[in-house]
Design a protein around this motif. Structure first.
Motif, mmCIF file in Angstrom:
data_model
loop_
_atom_site.group_PDB
_atom_site.id
_atom_site.type_symbol
_atom_site.label_atom_id
_atom_site.label_comp_id
_atom_site.label_asym_id
_atom_site.label_seq_id
_atom_site.Cartn_x
_atom_site.Cartn_y
_atom_site.Cartn_z
ATOM 1 N N UNK A 277 0.896 -1.208 0.023
ATOM 2 C CA UNK A 277 -0.055 0.095 0.014
ATOM 3 C C UNK A 277 0.839 1.129 -0.114
ATOM 4 N N UNK A 278 1.935 1.020 0.921
ATOM 5 C CA UNK A 278 2.627 2.444 0.874
ATOM 6 C C UNK A 278 3.386 2.508 -0.582
ATOM 7 N N UNK A 279 3.983 1.575 -1.068
ATOM 8 C CA UNK A 279 4.625 1.591 -2.742
ATOM 9 C C UNK A 279 3.609 2.115 -3.630
ATOM 10 N N UNK A 280 2.471 1.798 -3.395
ATOM 11 C CA UNK A 280 1.351 2.284 -4.457
ATOM 12 C C UNK A 280 1.062 3.739 -4.017
ATOM 13 N N UNK A 281 1.446 4.310 -3.029
ATOM 14 C CA UNK A 281 1.188 5.689 -2.433
ATOM 15 C C UNK A 281 -0.472 5.817 -2.153
ATOM 16 N N UNK A 282 -1.200 4.811 -1.822
ATOM 17 C CA UNK A 282 -2.640 4.690 -1.679
ATOM 18 C C UNK A 282 -2.722 5.802 -0.418
#
Length: 402
Positions: A277-282
């Protein structure tokens, strides 16, 4: 035979006509055309979210034309040729015709042009390179976009690899458009190009990737497109590679929620999910929801009493998401529906006692008050939230302090 959009309220709405007439006064009757999604969706009978306009007028001339007509303009991307007109409180994105000067796979340097064919040539898919004039007459510079739209073919303008190298986001857009508008077998050249250039997705900003991914997952049935992504190695460029698509395949049948569908592609590992989720910048809300959904495995065979306790502790959203995952993973359908129905009508009860009640029993304010209230709450939950007997229970807990 004239190809014309018929019965489109947006086309003849006063707000739309005001914008098109303002541009026509400045540049002539053929200076502006509707473009892209509004034309495509009108043609195939799909809902229309936005009305976009292309014009030969330069951005500064667009601003002046709108001002002269008494319409407000917002320079939403004026360096790239885009001005948003506000007419009757509705936005209309107006973009000057462009051609690419240079590209690096993430962004393009553009130059303005007055050539409609050049503008069409830099677009992604032929069905998105459709234009319509103010009367609704459709213009198809590629010669194939009209037929593609009706047939559900997602085909790149020109050579697929060239279009993708200009902007690697077009890989994800191919799967998204296939999910929403594609019918039948996907275009072979597009599939091969996406697979060959899959690693280019890793060069894109996380925000662009997540936005496109969630749009794809919101399609009525994204399963064929996601299978294609998985086979091409594109899915692994966006999220941790799932061991199986089984949970996702079933989840699509259970829920239209794109975040819940995304959770079904992620592992039962809160740490891995948080990292993804952090990698996708959700958004924080999306991240927290995904993590909560995978923190505890729910059961579909819990009693109503157990369910109410879980609802109190976890909240309706996390409880429902966990039940959906358990149901999709093979839980009993009737039990899953029962628990979801219970959650839908759930109203979280307020804790019926507080620090003042303990103070009246002789407990001095401090850490012990918090401990006793927590003990009371746990017992209250275990007894299924009784509505009476609170004072007796509280006295029993506070007795050593009296």
């Amino acid at each position: 035979m004239s190809r014309r959009l018929e019965g489109q309220e947006w086309l003849t709405a006063p707000a739309t006509r005001a914008v098109m007439e303002a541009l026509a006064v400045a540049g002539g009757p053929d200076c502006a055309r509707f473009v892209g999604g509004c034309v495509r969706n009108a043609l195939i009978g799909a809902p229309i979210d936005d009305v976009d306009i292309a014009t030969v007028l330069r951005p500064e001339a667009v601003v002046e034309a709108l001002k002269a007509a008494g319409l407000r303009s917002v320079p939403t991307g004026i360096e790239h040729g885009t001005v948003t007109a506000i007419s009757d409180r509705e936005p209309f994105e107006i973009t000057t015709l462009r051609r690419d000067v240079s590209t690096d796979g993430r962004r393009a340097t553009v130059a303005f042009t007055d050539d409609w064919a050049e503008d069409a040539g830099r677009r992604d898919f032929r069905l998105n390179a459709l234009y319509a004039d103010a009367q609704g007459v459709i213009l198809d510079p590629t010669g194939r976009g009209y037929d593609d739209a009706l047939a559900g073919r997602i085909v790149f303008v020109g050579e697929a690899e060239q279009r993708i190298r200009e902007d690697y986001l077009r890989i994800l857009r191919f799967y998204r458009f296939h999910a929403w508008y594609g019918r039948g077998a996907p275009d072979a050249e597009a599939v091969a190009a996406c697979a060959a250039l899959a690693e280019g997705v890793g060069r894109l900003s996380a925000e662009r990737v997540s936005k496109e991914l969630l749009k794809l997952l919101a399609a009525p049935d994204p399963r064929p497109a996601v299978r294609l992504m998985d086979q091409a190695g594109v899915l692994a460029q966006t999220i941790p590679q799932p061991e199986s698509l089984f949970l996702f395949e079933v989840m699509v049948e259970r829920s239209a929620d794109p975040v819940l569908r995304l959770s079904a592609l992620l592992p039962d590992d809160p740490t891995a999910v948080n990292e993804a989720a952090r990698a996708l910048r959700l958004s924080n809300a999306q991240r927290d929801r995904l993590v909560a959904a995978t923190t505890t495995k729910a059961k579909t065979d819990m009693s109503d009493r157990e369910a109410r306790a879980a609802l109190y502790r976890d909240g309706v959203q996390a409880f429902s998401d966990r039940v959906m995952r358990a149901w999709a993973a093979g839980g009993d359908p009737a039990e899953g529906q029962r628990l979801l129905a219970l959650a839908e009508g759930w109203e979280r009860p307020a804790l019926p006692v507080g620090g003042r009640d303990l103070a009246r029993l002789g407990v001095k304010p401090g850490p012990e008050t918090g401990r006793l209230l927590k003990a009371f709450e746990e017992g209250w939950i275990a007894d299924d939230f009784p509505t009476d007997g609170h004072e007796a229970r509280l006295r029993a807990l506070a007795a050593p302090h009296g």
